[in-house]
Design an enzyme around this catalytic site. Structure first.
Site, PDB file in Angstrom:
ATOM      1  N   SER A  78      13.815  63.551 -39.150  1.00  0.00           N
ATOM      2  CA  SER A  78      12.593  64.182 -38.654  1.00  0.00           C
ATOM      3  C   SER A  78      12.691  65.694 -38.523  1.00  0.00           C
ATOM      4  O   SER A  78      11.671  66.373 -38.533  1.00  0.00           O
ATOM      5  CB  SER A  78      12.203  63.575 -37.311  1.00  0.00           C
ATOM      6  OG  SER A  78      13.255  63.719 -36.378  1.00  0.00           O
ATOM      7  N   HIS A  81       8.886  58.539 -40.277  1.00  0.00           N
ATOM      8  CA  HIS A  81       8.256  59.614 -41.054  1.00  0.00           C
ATOM      9  C   HIS A  81       8.053  59.227 -42.518  1.00  0.00           C
ATOM     10  O   HIS A  81       7.637  60.067 -43.313  1.00  0.00           O
ATOM     11  CB  HIS A  81       9.087  60.897 -40.959  1.00  0.00           C
ATOM     12  CG  HIS A  81       8.949  61.554 -39.634  1.00  0.00           C
ATOM     13  ND1 HIS A  81       7.932  62.437 -39.331  1.00  0.00           N
ATOM     14  CD2 HIS A  81       9.685  61.427 -38.507  1.00  0.00           C
ATOM     15  CE1 HIS A  81       8.053  62.837 -38.081  1.00  0.00           C
ATOM     16  NE2 HIS A  81       9.114  62.245 -37.553  1.00  0.00           N
ATOM     17  N   LYS A  90       2.183  58.530 -36.599  1.00  0.00           N
ATOM     18  CA  LYS A  90       2.339  59.724 -37.428  1.00  0.00           C
ATOM     19  C   LYS A  90       1.327  59.639 -38.583  1.00  0.00           C
ATOM     20  O   LYS A  90       0.152  59.883 -38.365  1.00  0.00           O
ATOM     21  CB  LYS A  90       3.792  59.868 -37.850  1.00  0.00           C
ATOM     22  CG  LYS A  90       4.706  59.919 -36.604  1.00  0.00           C
ATOM     23  CD  LYS A  90       6.112  60.270 -36.880  1.00  0.00           C
ATOM     24  CE  LYS A  90       7.008  60.018 -35.688  1.00  0.00           C
ATOM     25  NZ  LYS A  90       6.718  60.808 -34.485  1.00  0.00           N
TER      26      LYS A  90
HETATM   27  C1  LIG Z   1      12.553  59.359 -36.722  1.00  0.00           C
HETATM   28  C2  LIG Z   1      11.658  58.996 -35.580  1.00  0.00           C
HETATM   29  N1  LIG Z   1      11.725  57.745 -35.084  1.00  0.00           N
HETATM   30  C3  LIG Z   1      10.927  57.355 -34.071  1.00  0.00           C
HETATM   31  C4  LIG Z   1      10.025  58.223 -33.498  1.00  0.00           C
HETATM   32  C5  LIG Z   1       9.186  57.757 -32.355  1.00  0.00           C
HETATM   33  O1  LIG Z   1       7.907  57.435 -32.786  1.00  0.00           O
HETATM   34  P1  LIG Z   1       6.680  57.459 -31.777  1.00  0.00           P
HETATM   35  O2  LIG Z   1       6.204  58.871 -31.723  1.00  0.00           O
HETATM   36  O3  LIG Z   1       5.709  56.514 -32.390  1.00  0.00           O
HETATM   37  O4  LIG Z   1       7.193  56.987 -30.458  1.00  0.00           O
HETATM   38  C6  LIG Z   1       9.915  59.516 -33.983  1.00  0.00           C
HETATM   39  C7  LIG Z   1       8.932  60.444 -33.371  1.00  0.00           C
HETATM   40  O5  LIG Z   1       9.227  61.502 -32.901  1.00  0.00           O
HETATM   41  C8  LIG Z   1      10.750  59.922 -35.046  1.00  0.00           C
HETATM   42  O6  LIG Z   1      10.680  61.165 -35.524  1.00  0.00           O
END
Ligand SMILES: Cc1ncc(COP(=O)(O)O)c(C=O)c1O
Length: 395
Positions: A184, A212, A243
């Protein structure tokens, strides 16, 4: 009466220390809709800081679906899923997601964070072991910690190092090999095919967090497992609905027994109320859009290619990104935050990111383009970043 001493006063000292390190942030407030060109803190800016890859946060079909659901079903589900909070539309969303991901079953969580943390902690215990990429998301790390299983971290994408860890472990020990699909903060892809080979060889449970990648990679946005042709080789896929899907939530995809087990043991599923109807209906509409409107993914990638080429032409260090997430790596946190603030004042929102989200010497601006940026938006952002970068000596 003497005032009671504040037992939280030590936190003020912590905040002061963050200020001195240039890591103190105030929250930018979005004044209207989450658009590619939006207003934050009453300033109109090109928004390079949103995960709204496809522009679905304001798509008319999602908006309408949410409104219809509120009229028909109200605003809340009233309970956790396992008591009385499972609505027909929750089940329908999971059925649609399972078909989309080409797996037997899916369970939806309140967020991607809850999906990762709830899953890892449910399936492992202290006798097991986790082999995890150094840059995996915080929600994976927290899930690993909650499980109490020892965590063996391999350097980012270093498959040889992961192999060396696996070779040293007892063959009979239960092992989870886990990676992000798209990282991310760097925008590069997990070493999926090579890690799947390792999982096969060493009998690991293979898990990918595709937060992502959903809506961005693979056919119609099915994610990196689809992109790399690894169907059937990844036991656990996590995705988010927050997202590219534009709404809120997370999901876990896998075999029917695995998902049924999570119904019984994943703590966020058991102990936290399910999604309200508007959220679920909007997610269902987003799946329709992914399947019938491929133009959003096409535009996303056209914009990503244009913007990446522009940043590279300006001489910025954009790391190894392979996705619409493109970091501008600066190093020192104070300089990254200063550049972010200067850009914001000049009409470009590129959030500065520092420790602990990235390593201490790798502070950066993290940019994400969306399908709904115009060429003018992106050219303006490039021109502004080039000028401000020059003025601050960032290259
Ligand atoms: C790689 C990754 N996994 C999980 C999440 C968590 O997702 P959510 O925003 O739906 O809680 C994020 C969000 O920041 C992320 O970047």
């Amino acid at each position: 009466m003497t005032p009671r001493p504040d037992p939280l006063a030590f936190l003020s000292a912590e905040l002061e220390s963050l200020k001195q390190q240039g890591l103190y942030r105030t929250l930018r407030v979005l004044d209207g809709e989450a658009l590619a060109h939006a207003s934050y803190d009453h300033r109109s800016v090109v928004n390079l800081s949103s995960n709204n890859y496809l522009g679905l946060t304001t798509h008319p079909k999602l908006r309408q679906a949410a409104l219809d659901a509120v009229r028909e079903f109200g605003v809340g589900s009233g309970a956790v899923r396992t008591i009385s909070g499972t609505m027909a539309m929750h089940v329908e969303l999971e059925r649609r997601l399972a078909a989309f991901k080409q797996v037997e079953a899916v369970v939806v969580f309140q967020s991607g964070f809850a999906a990762n943390a709830g899953t890892v902690s449910a399936i492992l215990n202290k006798d097991d072991v986790i082999i995890s990429d150094a840059l995996n998301h915080a929600s994976i790390i927290d899930g690993c910690r909650l499980s109490k299983a020892p965590i063996k971290v391999f350097p980012h994408k270093d498959v040889a190092a992961a192999r060396a860890i696996l070779e040293a472990l007892p063959a009979a020990q239960k092992k989870l090999l886990i990676t992000d699909g798209v990282f991310s903060m760097d925008g590069d892809l997990g070493a999926l095919p090579a890690l799947c080979d390792l999982a096969d060889e060493f009998g690991c449970i293979m898990m990918v967090d595709d937060a992502h990648a959903s809506g961005v990679f693979g056919r119609h946005g099915r994610g990196t497992v689809d992109h790399f042709g690894c169907h059937g080789r990844v036991d656990i896929q996590v995705g988010t609905l927050s997202k590219a899907i534009g709404v809120l939530g997370g999901y876990v995809a896998g075999t029917a027994d695995f998902i049924t087990f999570l119904h019984h043991r994943a703590r966020p599923f058991l102990f936290s109320t399910s999604h309200p109807p508007a959220v679920t209906a909007a997610c269902l509409a987003a799946l329709d859009v992914l399947e019938t409107e491929p133009q959003w993914m096409e535009r996303l990638w056209e914009n990503a290619r244009f913007f990446k080429a522009g940043l590279a032409g300006l001489g910025f260090n954009t790391g190894l990104s392979e996705s619409p997430i493109t970091p501008v790596i600066i190093g020192e946190a104070a300089l990254a935050m200063k550049m972010s603030d200067r850009l914001f004042a000049d009409g470009v929102f590129a959030q500065g990111i520092g420790f602990p989200t990235v390593a201490k010497d790798a502070a950066r601006l993290r940019t994400i383009v969306s399908a709904t940026h115009t060429r003018d938006d992106l050219q303006f952002a490039l021109d502004t970043m080039g000028r401000v970068g020059r003025e601050l000596g960032v290259r």
